[in-house]
Design an enzyme around this catalytic site. Sequence first.
Site, short mmCIF file in Angstrom:
data_model
loop_
_atom_site.label_atom_id
_atom_site.label_comp_id
_atom_site.label_asym_id
_atom_site.label_seq_id
_atom_site.Cartn_x
_atom_site.Cartn_y
_atom_site.Cartn_z
N HIS A 149 2.13 -10.72 -10.45
CA HIS A 149 1.95 -9.40 -11.07
C HIS A 149 3.14 -9.23 -12.01
O HIS A 149 4.14 -8.61 -11.68
CB HIS A 149 1.92 -8.30 -10.01
CG HIS A 149 1.81 -6.92 -10.60
ND1 HIS A 149 0.78 -6.54 -11.43
CD2 HIS A 149 2.62 -5.83 -10.50
CE1 HIS A 149 0.95 -5.28 -11.81
NE2 HIS A 149 2.07 -4.83 -11.26
N PRO B 14 9.39 -6.30 -8.50
CA PRO B 14 8.31 -7.27 -8.72
C PRO B 14 7.52 -7.49 -7.42
O PRO B 14 8.09 -7.92 -6.42
CB PRO B 14 9.04 -8.54 -9.16
CG PRO B 14 10.47 -8.35 -8.74
CD PRO B 14 10.73 -6.90 -8.59
#
Length: 327
Positions: free
Chosen positions: A179, A125
Amino acid sequence: VTVLRKVGIIGIGHVGAHVANAVLSAGLAEELKLCDINEQKVVSECQDLSDTLGFYPHNCVIGNYGTQYEQLADCDVVINAAGDVKTSAKDRDGELFVTTDIARTWISRLFNAGFHGVIITISNPCDVVATEIWHITGYDPRKIIGTGTALDSARLRNAIAKRVNVDQKSIGAYMLGEHGNSQFAYWSNVNIAGKPLDQLAQDDPQRFALDKDETEQDARRGGYRVYAGKECTEYAIAATAARLTQAVLCDEHYATACSTLLTGEQGESGNYASLPCIIGANGVEEVLSPTLTESEQAKFHASCEHIRANIAQLAWWNDECHPMLRG
């Protein structure tokens, strides 16, 4: 004085190899240094890229540095594309422990060798990995950039463009926050040639009154639509990283959404997340903290909460598996 621009890439899998091609296609570097634990993969990619040199804008020295991360210390930009995409099949959080463990194999070695350029990190991530690089190195956070929602924003512009029949590059639209699944569209500021989308929808509802939830979901899930058929994403994220690299190497003062350390913006601090930023030679020159609606602000806070929850998981993992990192 001749200035040779040097770019390093760590992780030459699907994404890293395409980043190398995108950097060379744009003529951004005079020297390209590639690192990966898979020795034969780097040998093969170096050969393929070298065979293509006659078609790129200009020559470039392409080097295979295996796991000699110290050799990237003189690079202007180092791009982190190392990860294990199969662990992110369901969501980007799947790579949480894998990518941060991989990052630990090179971070200290690169910085201890004297690296003082800009890091652009892609690995997911994304916001957590960027935060971890900052935590481990104590490096200037503005010189650690996560690709973040730069790609998701492009996906949003693509989703809008298809619906309203306007060129993507003529649309001003951003996804913000993580994101990942908690990202959100900054709808209150979407515009075409400066005219707000909501105003356009009033003037011509048949064309511009789009289903915002559906459009936003297209942007949020775009990566998984790509993954479903090819088990990776390549072209768009590689182009995103190359575009950020260009902004740094050419000191462009380029405006884009990307992941940066929050230091009070929107009432958040201590973790990376995406907001509109100005990118130049020193990385993130300025964070353009936008005026969000109440609903958007709530989404941004929720997104940061999710990122911090992942960072907390990582802190536990570090204590269990990397006790030498305590303190």
